[in-house]
Every structure is written in C-alpha cells, then in structure tokens.
Design an enzyme around this catalytic site. Structure first.
Site, PDB file in Angstrom:
ATOM      1  N   CYS A 233     -10.624  61.536  50.242  1.00  0.00           N
ATOM      2  CA  CYS A 233     -10.655  61.442  48.785  1.00  0.00           C
ATOM      3  C   CYS A 233      -9.249  61.109  48.304  1.00  0.00           C
ATOM      4  CB  CYS A 233     -11.121  62.778  48.192  1.00  0.00           C
ATOM      5  SG  CYS A 233     -11.044  62.887  46.380  1.00  0.00           S
TER       6      CYS A 233
ATOM      7  N   ARG B  11      -8.828  81.710  67.938  1.00  0.00           N
ATOM      8  CA  ARG B  11      -8.468  81.807  66.532  1.00  0.00           C
ATOM      9  C   ARG B  11      -8.130  83.248  66.185  1.00  0.00           C
ATOM     10  NH1 ARG B  11      -7.139  77.285  65.489  1.00  0.00           N
ATOM     11  NH2 ARG B  11      -7.779  76.030  63.708  1.00  0.00           N
TER      12      ARG B  11
ATOM     13  N   ARG C  60      -4.316  62.946  46.282  1.00  0.00           N
ATOM     14  CA  ARG C  60      -3.561  62.851  47.535  1.00  0.00           C
ATOM     15  C   ARG C  60      -2.053  62.814  47.297  1.00  0.00           C
ATOM     16  NH1 ARG C  60      -3.334  62.523  52.602  1.00  0.00           N
ATOM     17  NH2 ARG C  60      -2.000  61.100  53.752  1.00  0.00           N
TER      18      ARG C  60
ATOM     19  N   CYS D 213     -13.739  58.845  43.050  1.00  0.00           N
ATOM     20  CA  CYS D 213     -12.765  57.816  43.410  1.00  0.00           C
ATOM     21  C   CYS D 213     -13.406  56.757  44.313  1.00  0.00           C
ATOM     22  CB  CYS D 213     -11.558  58.457  44.108  1.00  0.00           C
ATOM     23  SG  CYS D 213     -11.902  59.070  45.782  1.00  0.00           S
TER      24      CYS D 213
ATOM     25  N   HIS E  13      -4.239  76.885  55.384  1.00  0.00           N
ATOM     26  CA  HIS E  13      -5.229  75.921  54.874  1.00  0.00           C
ATOM     27  C   HIS E  13      -6.634  76.226  55.383  1.00  0.00           C
ATOM     28  CE1 HIS E  13      -4.047  74.387  58.811  1.00  0.00           C
ATOM     29  NE2 HIS E  13      -5.184  73.701  58.847  1.00  0.00           N
ATOM     30  N   GLU E  14      -6.840  77.429  55.892  1.00  0.00           N
ATOM     31  CA  GLU E  14      -8.132  77.795  56.460  1.00  0.00           C
ATOM     32  C   GLU E  14      -8.545  79.133  55.844  1.00  0.00           C
ATOM     33  OE1 GLU E  14      -9.421  76.741  60.900  1.00  0.00           O
ATOM     34  OE2 GLU E  14      -8.475  78.706  60.821  1.00  0.00           O
TER      35      GLU E  14
ATOM     36  N   CYS F  16      -3.619  78.165  62.011  1.00  0.00           N
ATOM     37  CA  CYS F  16      -3.882  76.915  62.722  1.00  0.00           C
ATOM     38  C   CYS F  16      -2.577  76.318  63.241  1.00  0.00           C
ATOM     39  CB  CYS F  16      -4.590  75.952  61.766  1.00  0.00           C
ATOM     40  SG  CYS F  16      -4.932  74.309  62.436  1.00  0.00           S
ATOM     41  N   HIS F  17      -2.681  75.489  64.273  1.00  0.00           N
ATOM     42  CA  HIS F  17      -1.494  74.836  64.838  1.00  0.00           C
ATOM     43  C   HIS F  17      -0.787  73.954  63.807  1.00  0.00           C
ATOM     44  CE1 HIS F  17      -1.817  76.048  69.058  1.00  0.00           C
ATOM     45  NE2 HIS F  17      -3.121  76.031  68.879  1.00  0.00           N
ATOM     46  N   THR F  18      -1.516  73.429  62.831  1.00  0.00           N
ATOM     47  CA  THR F  18      -0.886  72.613  61.799  1.00  0.00           C
ATOM     48  C   THR F  18       0.108  73.440  60.986  1.00  0.00           C
ATOM     49  OG1 THR F  18      -2.880  71.246  61.641  1.00  0.00           O
ATOM     50  CG2 THR F  18      -1.314  71.101  59.820  1.00  0.00           C
TER      51      THR F  18
ATOM     52  N   CYS G 177     -14.592  58.235  47.709  1.00  0.00           N
ATOM     53  CA  CYS G 177     -15.811  59.049  47.623  1.00  0.00           C
ATOM     54  C   CYS G 177     -17.038  58.196  47.326  1.00  0.00           C
ATOM     55  CB  CYS G 177     -15.636  60.127  46.545  1.00  0.00           C
ATOM     56  SG  CYS G 177     -14.491  61.464  47.000  1.00  0.00           S
TER      57      CYS G 177
ATOM     58  N   CYS H 212     -13.811  64.518  45.241  1.00  0.00           N
ATOM     59  CA  CYS H 212     -13.968  64.386  43.783  1.00  0.00           C
ATOM     60  C   CYS H 212     -15.296  63.750  43.405  1.00  0.00           C
ATOM     61  CB  CYS H 212     -12.809  63.587  43.187  1.00  0.00           C
ATOM     62  SG  CYS H 212     -12.861  61.802  43.513  1.00  0.00           S
TER      63      CYS H 212
ATOM     64  N   CYS I 139     -11.392  74.605  58.476  1.00  0.00           N
ATOM     65  CA  CYS I 139     -10.617  73.635  59.261  1.00  0.00           C
ATOM     66  C   CYS I 139     -11.180  73.468  60.668  1.00  0.00           C
ATOM     67  CB  CYS I 139      -9.136  74.023  59.315  1.00  0.00           C
ATOM     68  SG  CYS I 139      -8.132  72.824  60.230  1.00  0.00           S
TER      69      CYS I 139
END
Length: 375
Positions: A109, A368, A113, A98, A65-66, A43-45, A101, A95, A172
């Site tokens: 969430c 992708r 974090r 919290c 992250h994907e 991903c670009h991130t 959520c 979760c 993602c």
C-alpha cells in the site's frame, strides 16, 4: 482527549540495550487509532534495526512491529475500528484506495509509505515523548510500548476469542511465511519445495506447504537442532548443507527432487543462500521466493541463463497477505485448529525484561518470544 502515560522500551541509540521509560503518548488525530498493546513478539527485524546496520534506522525510537491489544481511543473520521475492539497492528497497511490496493496485484500500500519510512505519523509528527524528547515511530506500529498510535489503515479488528499473546504473532512472522506459501507462491498439490531457514518464518512456510498438500517439503538449515522443529511443522526431509561432503546444497536438492524444486523459499536474508535457492529450482518452471531481508547494500546475482531457462525469482512482504482484508481469516483458521500458532511460542518475557528476549532470539532453541507489556 489527553496524553496517556505508559511504559515503553526505548532505543535511544544504535547498539545500545533498550531502556524502559515512562512515555507520553499523545491522543490520536484524524484517521488515527491509539492502542493499548497487551502482547508483542520480538523479531529479527527489530534486532537488525537496533544493531545500527540498517542505514535507514533512526533514533531515538520505539521498536516493535508484531503486536496485539485493545483500541483505547480513536481520532476523528475513524470508521474501521471502535474503542474496545481487539486488534492487530499492521506494519503493512491497507488503505483500499491507492493505486497499489486497487490493482489487486499486490498487498503493498502506498498511502503512508513515505512518512512511515521516516518514523512519523502521516502528518509528519510523532505521538511519543520521553525524557523531554520526541521519539520516532517504527514501521508504523511501535509495539514495544504499553500504548501506541497507528494510522487507521494500519490496524485490523479481530475476534476477542483469540488471545492477544497468540494474535500478536500473526502481525509478522507466521503470516509472512504462511502467506508466502499459500498466497504468493500458491503451491500446488504434490509440488516439491525447499525452505531455507527453519526459524519462525521458515516453519510457517512449511505449514503453509502442508496446507497446500505439497509433496516433498525439504527444510534446509545449518543447525541440526532445527530438524525436530521442521518435522513437527510438517517437513518431510531435513538437510544440513555443511554435512553433504563434496556435494553442494544445489546439487543435493536437484537430486532429491528429480531435477529441481518447484518452489524454493529463502527465509534467511543471506544473498548467497538466495542464489542457491533459485538455482535449486527446476528448469522451466521453478520459482524461488525471497522472504528474508538482506543486509544493507547487499545484492543478489546469478547467471542470466538460470532465468532464461525458465526459473523465476520473486519476492514478497508480509507473505502477500492483505492485513485488513485477509488477516481475520487467518485468525479464524487458528481458532478452528487449522493454523499452528501456540507451537511457535518458546519463550515469554515481561516488557521490563525485554532485553532478555533479544538475547533469547539469538539462541537455536527460540522460535518466538512473546512479551507481556503489562509488567
């Protein structure tokens, strides 16, 4: 349980190519899950962090992250997944306990974090080690690795009927765009929309708009080659802002939609485009959804009159989708043929050649690239 050793693409420093290393992955502690990642998207991130432009980016780190795979082991007190489950890693955890959520107002969430942002597990330590050094985690997932450890609230079990090379993309890009249209904006039937940026996220917004039976679906991109992609996913119009003559994109969209878009989506991360997306919205009710992540230090501006006269600026992460609650439903939609996923895969690479995937991502013909971590 003992350490597991596997290959991973390590980012040792900003601006450098990823290096394939043997990485020791410690066993999961309480409320943690160790996943054997089978496939991951790029991903670009990931590229943004690797570039060093992200002031919060820290190194050395395992990006990604994907990803999707199979639960290899679980720590004490894990009840939501079991060994052998097919799973998707979640960079946006859930979760269910919290304040965020429980509010029912957001998919954000707050439970982990702080530590996730520092690149460590909830206990403040890392589960990765290579070449005698500890490695940081990325977005709570680190999927550029054959094995990763995540918090139990950062993983969701899915049916094994969904291949992991497809399931990973729901971690993602596809979910982010599709959710922005269907969950965050809740596009009404007949609404006129504009989508700025016809990459993976933008195309996903388009198919979400089709699902909600939108009226005009206008894709906006600087690359004319993206037109065929936009139409493939359901766009009714395509506009290249550089080919409008004296008219700018805001004026063009207002003319096309008889006063402005009901919804406009920024999928570019460009703050100038974000302003245009808002100002192309209809007076009184138009909403502009910010999806793209802007570069560090960038700010958005507009004349207050744009908001006073009823336009709304909104943002969303992961499309507003709650990963553990709603993602299995998207998997089911895909298996029924109601959600395009296969069509996004334009390139494939092995983990050992992951740097090529980053090069491909910069090309106009790549939507992708899916990386197989097994080779």
């Amino acid at each position: 349980m003992t350490d597991t050793v596997g290959k991973a693409a390590v980012a040792w420093a900003a601006g450098e190519s990823l290096s394939i290393e043997d990485v020791e992955v410690a066993p999961p502690k309480a409320h943690e899950v160790r996943i054997k990642i089978l496939h991951t998207g790029v991903c670009h991130t990931d590229a943004y962090t690797l570039s060093g432009k992200d002031p919060e980016g820290a190194f050395p780190v395992i990006l990604g992250h994907e990803g999707a795979g199979i639960v290899e082991s679980i720590g004490p007190d894990v009840t939501n997944v079991k060994v052998g489950d097919h799973v998707i890693a979640l960079y946006t955890p859930e979760c269910k306990e919290c304040k965020f959520c429980r509010s029912g107002k957001t998919n954000l969430c707050g439970k982990i974090r702080a530590t996730q942002g520092r690149g460590v597990m909830p206990d403040g330590t890392s589960r990765f080690r290579a070449c005698g050094k500890n490695l940081l985690h990325f977005m709570g997932t680190s999927t550029f690795s054959q094995y990763t450890v995540v918090a139990d609230i950062s993983v969701v079990a899915i049916t094994p009927q969904c291949p992991t090379d497809r399931a990973c993309l729901l971690g993602c890009g596809i979910t982010t765009g599709y959710g922005a249209a269907t969950v965050t904006a809740k596009i009404e039937e007949g609404a006129n929309i504009a989508v700025f940026g016809a990459g993976c996220v933008g195309l996903s917004v388009i198919q979400g708009a089709v699902k909600k039976k939108a009226g005009m679906i206008i894709a906006v991109d600087l690359n004319d080659e993206k037109a065929s992609w936009a139409y493939k996913f359901g766009a009714t119009h395509f506009v290249n802002p550089t080919k409008l003559g004296r008219k700018n994109i805001v004026e063009k969209l207002i003319d096309m939609t008889d006063g402005g878009c009901d919804y406009a989506f920024d999928c570019t991360g460009n703050v100038t485009v974000m302003r245009a997306a808002l100002e192309a919205c209809h007076k009184g009710w138009g909403e502009s959804i910010v999806i793209g992540v802007a570069a560090a230090g960038q700010e958005i501006t507009t004349k207050p009159f744009q908001l006073v006269t009823g336009r709304v600026w909104r943002g969303c992460a992961f499309g507003g989708v709650k990963g553990r609650t709603q993602l299995p439903g998207l998997v089911a939609d895909y298996l029924r043929g109601d959600l395009k996923v296969d069509e996004f895969i334009t390139h494939r690479e092995s983990l050992s050649n992951i740097n090529a995937a980053f090069d491909q991502m910069k090309r106009g013909d790549c939507v992708r690239c899916v990386v197989d971590t097994g080779v």
